[in-house]
Design an enzyme around this catalytic site. Structure first.
Site, mmCIF file in Angstrom:
data_model
loop_
_atom_site.group_PDB
_atom_site.id
_atom_site.type_symbol
_atom_site.label_atom_id
_atom_site.label_comp_id
_atom_site.label_asym_id
_atom_site.label_seq_id
_atom_site.Cartn_x
_atom_site.Cartn_y
_atom_site.Cartn_z
ATOM 1 N N VAL A 138 6.115 -13.202 -24.163
ATOM 2 C CA VAL A 138 6.884 -12.763 -23.010
ATOM 3 C C VAL A 138 7.602 -13.987 -22.459
ATOM 4 O O VAL A 138 7.031 -15.071 -22.369
ATOM 5 C CB VAL A 138 6.000 -12.081 -21.938
ATOM 6 C CG1 VAL A 138 4.987 -13.020 -21.332
ATOM 7 C CG2 VAL A 138 6.853 -11.443 -20.852
ATOM 8 N N GLU A 139 8.866 -13.836 -22.155
ATOM 9 C CA GLU A 139 9.642 -14.943 -21.594
ATOM 10 C C GLU A 139 9.250 -15.057 -20.120
ATOM 11 O O GLU A 139 9.270 -14.078 -19.382
ATOM 12 C CB GLU A 139 11.136 -14.668 -21.785
ATOM 13 C CG GLU A 139 12.029 -15.863 -21.507
ATOM 14 C CD GLU A 139 12.172 -16.128 -20.034
ATOM 15 O OE1 GLU A 139 11.914 -17.280 -19.625
ATOM 16 O OE2 GLU A 139 12.523 -15.181 -19.289
ATOM 17 N N SER A 140 8.866 -16.262 -19.685
ATOM 18 C CA SER A 140 8.217 -16.427 -18.390
ATOM 19 C C SER A 140 9.124 -16.148 -17.189
ATOM 20 O O SER A 140 8.657 -15.644 -16.173
ATOM 21 C CB SER A 140 7.593 -17.816 -18.269
ATOM 22 O OG SER A 140 8.560 -18.816 -18.390
ATOM 23 N N CYS A 187 0.859 -1.176 0.000
ATOM 24 C CA CYS A 187 0.000 0.000 0.000
ATOM 25 C C CYS A 187 0.899 1.231 0.000
ATOM 26 O O CYS A 187 1.804 1.336 0.843
ATOM 27 C CB CYS A 187 -0.907 -0.005 1.228
ATOM 28 S SG CYS A 187 -1.861 1.521 1.405
ATOM 29 N N HIS A 242 -3.993 -0.744 -6.011
ATOM 30 C CA HIS A 242 -4.367 -1.937 -6.771
ATOM 31 C C HIS A 242 -4.582 -1.622 -8.253
ATOM 32 O O HIS A 242 -4.126 -2.364 -9.124
ATOM 33 C CB HIS A 242 -5.662 -2.550 -6.227
ATOM 34 C CG HIS A 242 -5.627 -2.906 -4.778
ATOM 35 N ND1 HIS A 242 -4.475 -3.099 -4.050
ATOM 36 C CD2 HIS A 242 -6.641 -3.116 -3.911
ATOM 37 C CE1 HIS A 242 -4.782 -3.416 -2.805
ATOM 38 N NE2 HIS A 242 -6.093 -3.422 -2.685
ATOM 39 N N GLU A 243 -5.280 -0.535 -8.506
ATOM 40 C CA GLU A 243 -5.587 -0.156 -9.887
ATOM 41 C C GLU A 243 -4.308 0.137 -10.665
ATOM 42 O O GLU A 243 -4.174 -0.253 -11.829
ATOM 43 C CB GLU A 243 -6.506 1.078 -9.911
ATOM 44 C CG GLU A 243 -7.872 0.850 -9.283
ATOM 45 C CD GLU A 243 -7.921 1.063 -7.770
ATOM 46 O OE1 GLU A 243 -9.050 1.116 -7.237
ATOM 47 O OE2 GLU A 243 -6.868 1.179 -7.113
ATOM 48 N N ASP A 288 -0.222 -5.886 0.253
ATOM 49 C CA ASP A 288 -1.467 -6.192 -0.448
ATOM 50 C C ASP A 288 -1.233 -7.455 -1.264
ATOM 51 O O ASP A 288 -0.156 -7.635 -1.852
ATOM 52 C CB ASP A 288 -1.879 -5.049 -1.374
ATOM 53 C CG ASP A 288 -2.373 -3.831 -0.613
ATOM 54 O OD1 ASP A 288 -3.097 -4.016 0.382
ATOM 55 O OD2 ASP A 288 -2.043 -2.708 -1.021
#
Length: 154
Positions: free
Chosen positions: A75-77, A53, A94-95, A60
């Site tokens: 995307v390479e993991s 937060c 969060h957003e 969070d």
């Protein structure tokens, strides 16, 4: 975030890589899609996403589900895992986390479609779920539900 290398020898995959201190310092790698002419869905489920937060510094927690239909790039993991882990000490709402990750992946990959769902655990008694996508899903691709049930009080 730095631009991903195109030389496979410079990928983080297969090398000892320290955890980045922040998402801004993380490097996402991309690799060529071996099936660029085929529409298919790739899904990453991140059941233990953590950030802080920005006001209280309290942790969070969220489940992230990232769905994308690749075009030229994947995307390479391992690099994705390192990037997402870098949020552990990053303060953001969060957003901001959810949409920012979606925007970053969209810029990196230029996929045909991308969506992200952030299913955040309650803080102060209120769960916050955040969803973002690039546009309409492709009719040629099966897009299953993200599989995270809505929050229900116990």
């Amino acid at each position: 975030m730095t631009q991903p290398p195109l030389n496979p020898e410079t990928l983080q995959l297969g090398q000892a890589t320290p955890l980045p201190a922040s998402p801004e310092e993380a490097r996402l790698d991309r690799v060529p899609n071996p099936h660029p002419g085929t529409d298919y869905l790739a899904r990453f489920t991140v059941p233990e996403f953590t950030s802080l937060c920005p006001v209280t510094g309290q942790p969070d927690f969220a489940i992230l589900v990232i769905d994308y239909v690749p075009d030229q790039w994947l995307v390479e993991s391992k690099s994705l895992k390192l990037y997402l882990t870098a949020f552990r000490n990053h303060g953001a709402f969060h957003e901001d986390c959810t949409v920012g990750i979606g925007l970053t992946l969209n810029q990196l990959l230029a996929p045909r479609f991308l969506r992200i769902g952030g299913y955040w655990y309650p803080r102060g008694g209120i769960p916050i779920d955040v969803f973002w996508q690039t546009g309409e899903p492709l009719k040629s691709v099966w897009l299953p539900e993200q599989g995270v049930p809505p929050y229900r009080a116990r």
